[in-house]
Design a protein around this motif. Structure first.
Motif, PDB file in Angstrom:
ATOM      1  N   LEU B 566       0.857  -1.256  -0.496  1.00  0.00           N
ATOM      2  CA  LEU B 566      -0.240   0.041  -0.043  1.00  0.00           C
ATOM      3  C   LEU B 566       0.652   1.363  -0.192  1.00  0.00           C
ATOM      4  CD1 LEU B 566      -2.828  -1.429   2.496  1.00  0.00           C
ATOM      5  CD2 LEU B 566      -2.884  -1.080   0.304  1.00  0.00           C
ATOM      6  N   TYR B 567       1.801   1.549  -0.562  1.00  0.00           N
ATOM      7  CA  TYR B 567       2.455   2.168  -0.988  1.00  0.00           C
ATOM      8  C   TYR B 567       3.593   2.919   0.863  1.00  0.00           C
ATOM      9  CZ  TYR B 567       1.025   1.460  -5.135  1.00  0.00           C
ATOM     10  OH  TYR B 567       0.309   1.836  -6.201  1.00  0.00           O
ATOM     11  N   GLY B 568       3.252   2.088   1.479  1.00  0.00           N
ATOM     12  CA  GLY B 568       4.092   2.434   2.706  1.00  0.00           C
ATOM     13  C   GLY B 568       5.576   2.831   2.351  1.00  0.00           C
ATOM     14  N   ASP B 569       6.022   1.610   1.847  1.00  0.00           N
ATOM     15  CA  ASP B 569       7.882   2.512   1.465  1.00  0.00           C
ATOM     16  C   ASP B 569       7.365   3.424   0.413  1.00  0.00           C
ATOM     17  OD1 ASP B 569       8.425   0.551   3.431  1.00  0.00           O
ATOM     18  OD2 ASP B 569       8.427  -1.421   1.482  1.00  0.00           O
ATOM     19  N   ALA B 570       6.846   3.473  -0.230  1.00  0.00           N
ATOM     20  CA  ALA B 570       6.979   4.874  -1.123  1.00  0.00           C
ATOM     21  C   ALA B 570       7.143   6.348  -0.460  1.00  0.00           C
ATOM     22  CB  ALA B 570       6.295   4.822  -2.298  1.00  0.00           C
ATOM     23  N   VAL B 571       6.140   5.647   0.332  1.00  0.00           N
ATOM     24  CA  VAL B 571       5.733   7.228   1.269  1.00  0.00           C
ATOM     25  C   VAL B 571       6.709   7.838   2.077  1.00  0.00           C
ATOM     26  CG1 VAL B 571       4.283   8.063   3.568  1.00  0.00           C
ATOM     27  CG2 VAL B 571       2.683   7.115   0.966  1.00  0.00           C
ATOM     28  N   ASN B 572       7.184   7.041   2.811  1.00  0.00           N
ATOM     29  CA  ASN B 572       8.464   7.219   3.816  1.00  0.00           C
ATOM     30  C   ASN B 572       9.769   7.681   2.728  1.00  0.00           C
ATOM     31  OD1 ASN B 572       7.346   5.981   6.119  1.00  0.00           O
ATOM     32  ND2 ASN B 572       8.039   3.888   5.933  1.00  0.00           N
ATOM     33  N   GLU B 573       9.565   6.862   1.586  1.00  0.00           N
ATOM     34  CA  GLU B 573      10.588   7.716   0.865  1.00  0.00           C
ATOM     35  C   GLU B 573      10.416   8.925   0.399  1.00  0.00           C
ATOM     36  OE1 GLU B 573      11.857   5.193  -1.829  1.00  0.00           O
ATOM     37  OE2 GLU B 573      12.979   6.378  -2.965  1.00  0.00           O
ATOM     38  N   ALA B 574       9.250   9.129   0.031  1.00  0.00           N
ATOM     39  CA  ALA B 574       9.038  10.592  -0.078  1.00  0.00           C
ATOM     40  C   ALA B 574       9.322  11.516   0.671  1.00  0.00           C
ATOM     41  CB  ALA B 574       7.836  10.185  -1.429  1.00  0.00           C
ATOM     42  N   VAL B 575       8.305  11.104   1.792  1.00  0.00           N
ATOM     43  CA  VAL B 575       8.088  12.060   2.768  1.00  0.00           C
ATOM     44  C   VAL B 575       9.580  12.538   3.589  1.00  0.00           C
ATOM     45  CG1 VAL B 575       6.445  12.349   5.037  1.00  0.00           C
ATOM     46  CG2 VAL B 575       5.886  11.499   2.536  1.00  0.00           C
ATOM     47  N   PHE B 576       9.981  10.995   3.990  1.00  0.00           N
ATOM     48  CA  PHE B 576      10.539  11.517   4.659  1.00  0.00           C
ATOM     49  C   PHE B 576      12.381  11.199   4.326  1.00  0.00           C
ATOM     50  CE2 PHE B 576       7.376  10.037   7.815  1.00  0.00           C
ATOM     51  CZ  PHE B 576       7.728  11.288   8.264  1.00  0.00           C
ATOM     52  N   MET B 577      12.799  10.215   3.749  1.00  0.00           N
ATOM     53  CA  MET B 577      13.841   9.344   3.210  1.00  0.00           C
ATOM     54  C   MET B 577      14.618  10.434   2.325  1.00  0.00           C
ATOM     55  SD  MET B 577      15.485   6.643   0.814  1.00  0.00           S
ATOM     56  CE  MET B 577      16.409   7.215  -0.090  1.00  0.00           C
ATOM     57  N   ARG B 578      13.426  11.141   1.231  1.00  0.00           N
ATOM     58  CA  ARG B 578      14.232  11.807   0.338  1.00  0.00           C
ATOM     59  C   ARG B 578      14.425  13.088   0.786  1.00  0.00           C
ATOM     60  NH1 ARG B 578      17.129   8.888  -2.873  1.00  0.00           N
ATOM     61  NH2 ARG B 578      16.111   7.612  -4.006  1.00  0.00           N
ATOM     62  N   PRO B 579      13.763  14.156   1.296  1.00  0.00           N
ATOM     63  CA  PRO B 579      13.301  15.280   1.863  1.00  0.00           C
ATOM     64  C   PRO B 579      15.139  14.888   2.988  1.00  0.00           C
ATOM     65  CG  PRO B 579      11.249  14.236   2.110  1.00  0.00           C
ATOM     66  CD  PRO B 579      12.268  13.746   1.727  1.00  0.00           C
ATOM     67  N   GLY B 580      15.421  14.065   3.950  1.00  0.00           N
ATOM     68  CA  GLY B 580      16.096  13.945   4.565  1.00  0.00           C
ATOM     69  C   GLY B 580      17.632  14.054   4.241  1.00  0.00           C
ATOM     70  N   GLN B 581      17.534  13.489   2.743  1.00  0.00           N
ATOM     71  CA  GLN B 581      18.360  13.232   2.330  1.00  0.00           C
ATOM     72  C   GLN B 581      19.257  14.504   1.918  1.00  0.00           C
ATOM     73  OE1 GLN B 581      18.336  10.729  -0.946  1.00  0.00           O
ATOM     74  NE2 GLN B 581      20.230   8.616  -0.001  1.00  0.00           N
ATOM     75  N   TYR B 582      17.685  15.504   1.352  1.00  0.00           N
ATOM     76  CA  TYR B 582      18.666  16.777   0.771  1.00  0.00           C
ATOM     77  C   TYR B 582      18.638  17.781   1.776  1.00  0.00           C
ATOM     78  CZ  TYR B 582      16.316  15.514  -3.877  1.00  0.00           C
ATOM     79  OH  TYR B 582      15.639  15.006  -4.954  1.00  0.00           O
TER      80      TYR B 582
END
Lengths: 99, 644
Positions: B566-582
């Motif tokens: 249910l796109y849980g990983d995708a949401v985590n990646e888009a909301v937390f991981m990518r912005p965190g990386q940036y």
């Protein structure tokens, strides 16, 4: 005689000495110009002693002479050594101690 | 809602005072001591214990179980109000007036957990002897399992939140070590890291809750906190409740921290059965039920708990429908079932006892099914794809029977265990509101669908495996624990719920209240049974009557979403991981360009200027003399100017 004249003489002698130190290359001549400046000072001390009527200036003049004598001893020895090693007494050639 | 506030006072009235442990109960520490000693020996003794290490692990867990049974019967012999026992081991933290003792608390709730953990734990230890027999690191595996059992027991026996936190972190560590047990596999190493990191988020919630308790009550012991819970302001209780819920979400894989559980199936199957189905993931339910005094006084927090449980219940069920990996389908089911428990725990005194009851029987049937899945994998060269199973029943009749017992139990077919526990939760949910009730009934229907899908894809239908696979029944050391758990799945619910035995047993700790329903309890059971049978029939029709494709079809929008969790990983990646990386990259840029730039720039400027200033040192005596003269002239000029 007006003591000011002695002071003028002292100033002139000092200026000549300083100019000599700055323009001459021979270490012996530079050295003599330094002595000239010291003695110009001595003349000024003695003149002021006369003007103010106390002996302080004359006492200091003796101190200056003593210092000058000891300076001559050390200075001439250095110049002798430089001349022996470099076969020249030019102050411009002894310029190794730099940046 | 009037019954609700009535129950509140009821629950507060009965909280009994703990008595100091004496006689039989001074053995309480042995519960933790045995597995801890086992873990220490196995992990510190090294390869010298390779030969007998697994048996020591089994022995440590079994010894703990024996002590638990003895204590349980000892507790049965006590009067109702002296069953809460506290064993003081030593003063742990003593700073001024703040004192945290190392106390163990044995009461009806914790002994229930202790029996589940050590009982199911011992069975899974025995099973693992067979399951891990080909693994060169089997001794280490048992060391970690014992460490897990010790930590989990500390978690449920702790008498204050700080000590509970130690156990909480201990099980997190054991879970990390065991998910990544085959860490040479990239996916297992990543999964263990993911589980650890997601759990950190939840652990932050628990530590915040402990800090808030310290600020609000000045104490972190259970008695100290719960006694004052009635007098604290509702807003601070709500915040404590929400922080506790965050902790529970992390450990119990509830929305929005659910993403780690499906990946955790990378661990060996006995680990999935013990830690990621039966015990550790239910720690969140324990936390909420244990903190019932706080939640009873914070209705907002309770509502959030119910919402989280309801969302996870449906999410897990939908994910379970689409997974072709037998363990991941079971993991989705675990999420969903824990959603039921969390939802029940959010209902207040009407649900606490049901949550614990469902937790216990879920421990039975889910461990049973995971061990069954492990047995199937064992027979199928460690394959997990159900599209390559089929008709295994004919080769593995015992596994089929034991798995079938767990299957009927999770569906809630009477008289199997799930019937008693899940229907109680559905009833309690309807007493809260029609929406919550409908969610639980729909969840039961989806559960029936995906479990039937799993069951028939694995055991029935046509043979779909490749020729190099030779299915065979597992050795008896694996079959016997499965059989015991199957019997418990079949009868456990009826025995525990007979005459409301377990509810009245738990009532002094959790409070208990019969749900009030608009229609009769029998009618309710009938409705949910019809929904369950409809779901099961659909699953049977789609996956048994029709051929199952060996390669997964593309599927519709919902199937693809469910396959992607249910796109849980995708949401985590888009909301937390990518912005965190940036964010970190921009911080690195600022550090390198601005901070380092300023420091290095100053140094370079000073260095350059010094390099220039050095040039004044020419070595020409006469230029020095000129600068002396100039300096002297300046001094004289300055003196003259000052005199003027």
């Amino acid at each position: 005689m007006n003591p000011s004249n002695y002071l003028y003489l002292s100033a002139v002698l000092f200026a000549i000495g300083a100019l000599g130190v700055l323009v001459r290359r021979n270490a012996i001549v530079v050295f003599m110009c330094v002595e000239l400046m010291l003695n110009a000072c001595n003349l000024a001390f003695v003149s002021f002693s006369r003007v103010h009527g106390n002996l302080d200036g004359q006492v200091i003049a003796f101190f200056v002479m003593v210092v000058a004598a000891s300076e001559v001893v050390v200075g001439l020895a250095i110049i002798m050594t430089i001349f022996r090693t470099r076969r020249s007494a030019s102050v411009d050639e002894a310029n190794l101690l730099k940046y | 809602m009037s019954t609700f506030s009535g129950a509140l006072t009821h629950a507060a009235d009965v909280a009994p005072a703990a008595v100091a442990a004496s006689g039989l109960f001074s053995l309480t520490w042995l519960l933790i001591g045995f597995p801890l000693a086992g873990a220490a020996v196995l992990l510190l003794w090294g390869r010298r214990s390779d030969k007998w290490g697994h048996w020591l692990g089994v022995l440590a867990s079994a010894a703990s179980f024996v002590v638990a049974v003895v204590l349980f019967f000892g507790m049965l012999g006590q009067a109702d109000d002296s069953r809460t026992v506290r064993q003081h081991l030593f003063d742990w933290i003593a700073v001024g007036t703040f004192n945290v003792p190392f106390d163990l608390r044995l009461d009806q709730l914790s002994i229930t957990f202790v029996l589940l953990i050590t009982g199911v734990g011992t069975l899974i230890h025995i099973y693992s002897v067979g399951y891990m027999s080909h693994d060169p690191e089997r001794r280490k595996f048992f060391g970690y399992l014992n460490l897990f059992v010790a930590s989990m027991l500390l978690l449920v026996l702790a008498d204050n939140f700080l000590l509970l936190y130690v156990g909480w972190e201990g099980v997190g560590l054991a879970s990390y070590l065991l998910i990544g047990f085959w860490f040479v596999k990239q996916s297992a190493a990543v999964a263990s890291k993911k589980a650890f990191i997601v759990n950190r988020v939840g652990d932050l919630g628990l530590s915040l809750a402990v800090m808030l308790m310290f600020i609000t009550f000045g104490s972190v012991t259970f008695d100290g906190v719960f006694a004052q819970a009635g007098s604290a302001s509702e807003s601070s209780l709500t915040w404590i409740g929400l922080a506790l819920l965050l902790g529970a979400c992390g450990k119990s894989a509830q929305f929005p921290l659910q993403s780690w559980l499906l990946d955790a199936m990378e661990g060996p199957t006995p680990v999935s059965a013990l830690i990621h189905a039966a015990t550790m993931v239910t720690a969140g339910v324990y936390l909420i039920v244990r903190s019932n005094a706080i939640f009873n006084a914070a209705p907002t927090a309770q509502t959030v708990v119910v919402i989280v449980g309801a969302i996870t219940l449906l999410m897990g069920a939908i994910i379970g429908c689409a997974k072709d990996d037998i363990k991941k389908a079971l993991a989705g089911s675990t999420m969903s079932q824990i959603g039921y428990m969390i939802l029940a725990a959010g209902l207040g005194p009407v649900g606490y006892a049901f949550a614990i009851f469902h937790l216990v029987v879920h421990g039975f049937f889910k461990a049973d099914m995971f061990l069954g899945a492990g047995s199937v994998m064992h027979a199928m060269n460690d394959q997990v794809g159900m599209r390559r199973f089929g008709t295994i029943r004919s080769w593995m009749i015992v596994t089929w029977i034991t798995f079938g017992a767990g299957y009927l139990a999770i569906l809630g077919i009477p008289p199997f265990a799930g019937f008693y526990s899940k229907d109680r939760i559905i009833e309690a949910a309807f007493s809260r509101g029609i929406v919550v009730g409908l969610v639980t009934v729909i969840g039961a229907g989806i559960t029936a669908f995906y479990m039937t899908r799993l069951f028939v894809m694995t055991f029935h239908g046509k043979k779909r495996w490749t020729d190099d696979v030779h299915p065979h029944e597992s050795p008896s050391i694996m079959v016997v624990p499965m059989a015991i758990l199957a019997v418990l799945s079949a009868l456990g619910g009826f025995l525990l719920a007979y005459n409301n035995a377990i509810f009245e047993w738990l009532a002094p700790v959790t409070g208990f209240e019969e749900p009030h329903l608009a229609i009769s309890s029998l009618g309710m059971e009938g409705i949910s049974l019809v929904v369950v049978i409809a779901g099961a029939a659909l699953g049977w029709f789609l996956y048994d009557r029709r051929p199952v494709a060996e390669i997964a079809p593309a599927g519709n929008f919902l199937t693809r979403a469910a396959r992607a969790d249910l796109y849980g990983d995708a949401v985590n990646e888009a909301v937390f991981m990518r912005p965190g990386q940036y964010l970190t990259r921009s911080l690195v840029w600022v550090d390198q360009r601005v901070v380092d730039g300023a420091v290095n720039g100053v140094a370079a400027t000073i260095g350059g200027l010094s390099g220039r200033a050095r040039r004044m040192q020419t070595g020409f005596t006469r230029s020095y003399a000129l600068s002396m003269l100039g300096g002297a002239a300046l001094v004289v000029a300055a003196l003259v100017l000052v005199r003027l």
